[in-house]
Design a protein around this motif. Sequence first.
Motif, PDB file in Angstrom:
ATOM      1  N   GLN A 123       0.827  -1.197   0.000  1.00 28.64           N
ATOM      2  CA  GLN A 123       0.000   0.000   0.000  1.00 28.64           C
ATOM      3  C   GLN A 123       0.868   1.257   0.000  1.00 28.64           C
ATOM      4  N   SER A 124       0.227   2.374  -0.271  1.00 27.21           N
ATOM      5  CA  SER A 124       0.917   3.659  -0.317  1.00 27.21           C
ATOM      6  C   SER A 124      -0.036   4.740   0.174  1.00 27.21           C
ATOM      7  N   LYS A 125       0.515   5.755   0.828  1.00 30.59           N
ATOM      8  CA  LYS A 125      -0.305   6.884   1.257  1.00 30.59           C
ATOM      9  C   LYS A 125      -0.854   7.670   0.082  1.00 30.59           C
ATOM     10  N   GLU A 126      -0.262   7.458  -1.092  1.00 26.81           N
ATOM     11  CA  GLU A 126      -0.681   8.210  -2.281  1.00 26.81           C
ATOM     12  C   GLU A 126      -1.669   7.458  -3.157  1.00 26.81           C
ATOM     13  N   VAL A 127      -2.042   6.246  -2.763  1.00 29.14           N
ATOM     14  CA  VAL A 127      -3.001   5.429  -3.513  1.00 29.14           C
ATOM     15  C   VAL A 127      -4.067   4.951  -2.549  1.00 29.14           C
ATOM     16  N   PHE A 128      -5.327   4.991  -2.976  1.00 27.94           N
ATOM     17  CA  PHE A 128      -6.441   4.593  -2.111  1.00 27.94           C
ATOM     18  C   PHE A 128      -6.211   3.195  -1.561  1.00 27.94           C
ATOM     19  N   ARG A 129      -6.309   3.054  -0.244  1.00 25.60           N
ATOM     20  CA  ARG A 129      -5.931   1.826   0.434  1.00 25.60           C
ATOM     21  C   ARG A 129      -6.990   0.723   0.368  1.00 25.60           C
ATOM     22  N   VAL A 130      -6.594  -0.458   0.841  1.00 24.15           N
ATOM     23  CA  VAL A 130      -7.531  -1.585   0.958  1.00 24.15           C
ATOM     24  C   VAL A 130      -8.668  -1.180   1.892  1.00 24.15           C
ATOM     25  N   GLY A 131      -9.897  -1.448   1.465  1.00 22.83           N
ATOM     26  CA  GLY A 131     -11.060  -1.117   2.274  1.00 22.83           C
ATOM     27  C   GLY A 131     -12.147  -2.164   2.123  1.00 22.83           C
ATOM     28  N   THR A 132     -13.149  -2.067   2.969  1.00 24.25           N
ATOM     29  CA  THR A 132     -14.232  -3.050   2.968  1.00 24.25           C
ATOM     30  C   THR A 132     -14.994  -3.057   1.652  1.00 24.25           C
ATOM     31  N   ASP A 133     -15.193  -1.892   1.039  1.00 27.67           N
ATOM     32  CA  ASP A 133     -15.917  -1.846  -0.236  1.00 27.67           C
ATOM     33  C   ASP A 133     -15.241  -2.724  -1.280  1.00 27.67           C
ATOM     34  N   GLY A 134     -13.942  -2.584  -1.410  1.00 26.92           N
ATOM     35  CA  GLY A 134     -13.207  -3.374  -2.388  1.00 26.92           C
ATOM     36  C   GLY A 134     -13.263  -4.862  -2.083  1.00 26.92           C
ATOM     37  N   VAL A 135     -13.144  -5.210  -0.804  1.00 28.17           N
ATOM     38  CA  VAL A 135     -13.209  -6.613  -0.413  1.00 28.17           C
ATOM     39  C   VAL A 135     -14.577  -7.204  -0.745  1.00 28.17           C
ATOM     40  N   LEU A 136     -15.635  -6.463  -0.453  1.00 29.17           N
ATOM     41  CA  LEU A 136     -16.980  -6.943  -0.756  1.00 29.17           C
ATOM     42  C   LEU A 136     -17.190  -7.101  -2.255  1.00 29.17           C
ATOM     43  N   LEU A 137     -16.711  -6.146  -3.032  1.00 27.24           N
ATOM     44  CA  LEU A 137     -16.856  -6.225  -4.485  1.00 27.24           C
ATOM     45  C   LEU A 137     -16.094  -7.420  -5.036  1.00 27.24           C
ATOM     46  N   GLY A 138     -14.863  -7.599  -4.578  1.00 30.04           N
ATOM     47  CA  GLY A 138     -14.053  -8.707  -5.067  1.00 30.04           C
ATOM     48  C   GLY A 138     -14.584 -10.067  -4.670  1.00 30.04           C
ATOM     49  N   ALA A 139     -15.220 -10.146  -3.489  1.00 31.21           N
ATOM     50  CA  ALA A 139     -15.701 -11.429  -2.986  1.00 31.21           C
ATOM     51  C   ALA A 139     -17.115 -11.763  -3.451  1.00 31.21           C
ATOM     52  N   SER A 140     -17.917 -10.744  -3.790  1.00 35.25           N
ATOM     53  CA  SER A 140     -19.344 -10.961  -4.055  1.00 35.25           C
ATOM     54  C   SER A 140     -19.724 -10.962  -5.527  1.00 35.25           C
ATOM     55  N   SER A 141     -18.955 -10.314  -6.369  1.00 37.25           N
ATOM     56  CA  SER A 141     -19.341 -10.173  -7.769  1.00 37.25           C
ATOM     57  C   SER A 141     -19.418 -11.523  -8.472  1.00 37.25           C
ATOM     58  N   THR A 142     -20.266 -11.588  -9.474  1.00 38.10           N
ATOM     59  CA  THR A 142     -20.463 -12.820 -10.238  1.00 38.10           C
ATOM     60  C   THR A 142     -19.321 -12.973 -11.240  1.00 38.10           C
ATOM     61  N   VAL A 143     -18.436 -13.925 -10.994  1.00 36.95           N
ATOM     62  CA  VAL A 143     -17.234 -14.067 -11.823  1.00 36.95           C
ATOM     63  C   VAL A 143     -17.074 -15.453 -12.433  1.00 36.95           C
ATOM     64  N   LYS A 144     -17.926 -16.382 -12.067  1.00 39.79           N
ATOM     65  CA  LYS A 144     -17.716 -17.793 -12.378  1.00 39.79           C
ATOM     66  C   LYS A 144     -17.504 -18.067 -13.862  1.00 39.79           C
ATOM     67  N   HIS A 145     -18.318 -17.487 -14.725  1.00 35.82           N
ATOM     68  CA  HIS A 145     -18.253 -17.812 -16.152  1.00 35.82           C
ATOM     69  C   HIS A 145     -17.576 -16.716 -16.987  1.00 35.82           C
ATOM     70  N   ALA A 146     -16.919 -15.778 -16.339  1.00 36.31           N
ATOM     71  CA  ALA A 146     -16.274 -14.668 -17.049  1.00 36.31           C
ATOM     72  C   ALA A 146     -14.859 -15.051 -17.467  1.00 36.31           C
ATOM     73  N   ALA A 147     -14.611 -15.073 -18.767  1.00 37.00           N
ATOM     74  CA  ALA A 147     -13.272 -15.397 -19.274  1.00 37.00           C
ATOM     75  C   ALA A 147     -12.431 -14.149 -19.460  1.00 37.00           C
ATOM     76  N   THR A 148     -13.080 -13.036 -19.796  1.00 35.64           N
ATOM     77  CA  THR A 148     -12.377 -11.768 -19.996  1.00 35.64           C
ATOM     78  C   THR A 148     -12.987 -10.727 -19.070  1.00 35.64           C
ATOM     79  N   ILE A 149     -12.121 -10.111 -18.262  1.00 36.13           N
ATOM     80  CA  ILE A 149     -12.590  -9.188 -17.223  1.00 36.13           C
ATOM     81  C   ILE A 149     -11.803  -7.887 -17.291  1.00 36.13           C
ATOM     82  N   LEU A 150     -12.505  -6.779 -17.091  1.00 35.94           N
ATOM     83  CA  LEU A 150     -11.878  -5.456 -17.033  1.00 35.94           C
ATOM     84  C   LEU A 150     -12.232  -4.807 -15.708  1.00 35.94           C
ATOM     85  N   GLU A 151     -11.211  -4.379 -14.955  1.00 30.04           N
ATOM     86  CA  GLU A 151     -11.469  -3.571 -13.760  1.00 30.04           C
ATOM     87  C   GLU A 151     -11.133  -2.119 -14.065  1.00 30.04           C
ATOM     88  N   VAL A 152     -12.069  -1.243 -13.793  1.00 27.66           N
ATOM     89  CA  VAL A 152     -11.903   0.192 -14.052  1.00 27.66           C
ATOM     90  C   VAL A 152     -11.592   0.891 -12.735  1.00 27.66           C
TER      91      VAL A 152
END
Length: 231
Positions: free
Chosen positions: A13-42
Amino acid sequence: MKPFQFKQFNIDQSKEVFRVGTDGVLLGASSTVKHAATILEVGTGTGLVALMIAQRNMAAKIQAIDIDKKAVDLAAKNFKNSPFNNRLHVFLQDYRNFSAEEKFDLIISNPPYFEQNESVKDSVARQQIELDFPILIEKSAELLAEEGLLSVIIPFEAGILFEEICSKSGFYLIRKIQIYGIKGGNPKRLLLEFGLQRKTVLISNFVIEQSPRKYSEEYLKLTEEFHHFSK
């Protein structure tokens, strides 16, 4: 800053980049990813969400973009040091100008959600300066595969506006998770998934804390493959 340790990877992590937070953890753990072969994170930041998705879907190829060079450099380091490095790629890119040869099965984002204000703390990551809801939604409609999904986490109070913009761009709501910070409290976040095809909408609730500083059973279950903490 001290790295954030997950079971299969670490996040520098860095003070100059948004840190690890609960929102990101929830998004990464909850999103529907099972059948996705190509993924883009914005707006990848540290690369947390992309890494979580790479762990959940071992066949997916994931591209991540960010407009902040410091974030891109940090995410690249975190990707390189992970066991999923051959499937993860990060680019310095403004989403408005992004193009790809193939369409994506999943586009995922924890977008900036505050209106522009005088605060300078994490301004690009937190405020709608470089990426607002219309840009995210309209561009995603261009880049998404016919059966693909757009998955986001946003403040609860922004849900109506976000759904309205999605509807105007040809998206249909497919899944909605109302996220409560604590049992008995008011909803704080929405995890929303949209597609270009109309389907039955799945709506559910999710509670992060059973009581102050005590995670709920559902949060522990959701994140058990990532977090080191126990019940």
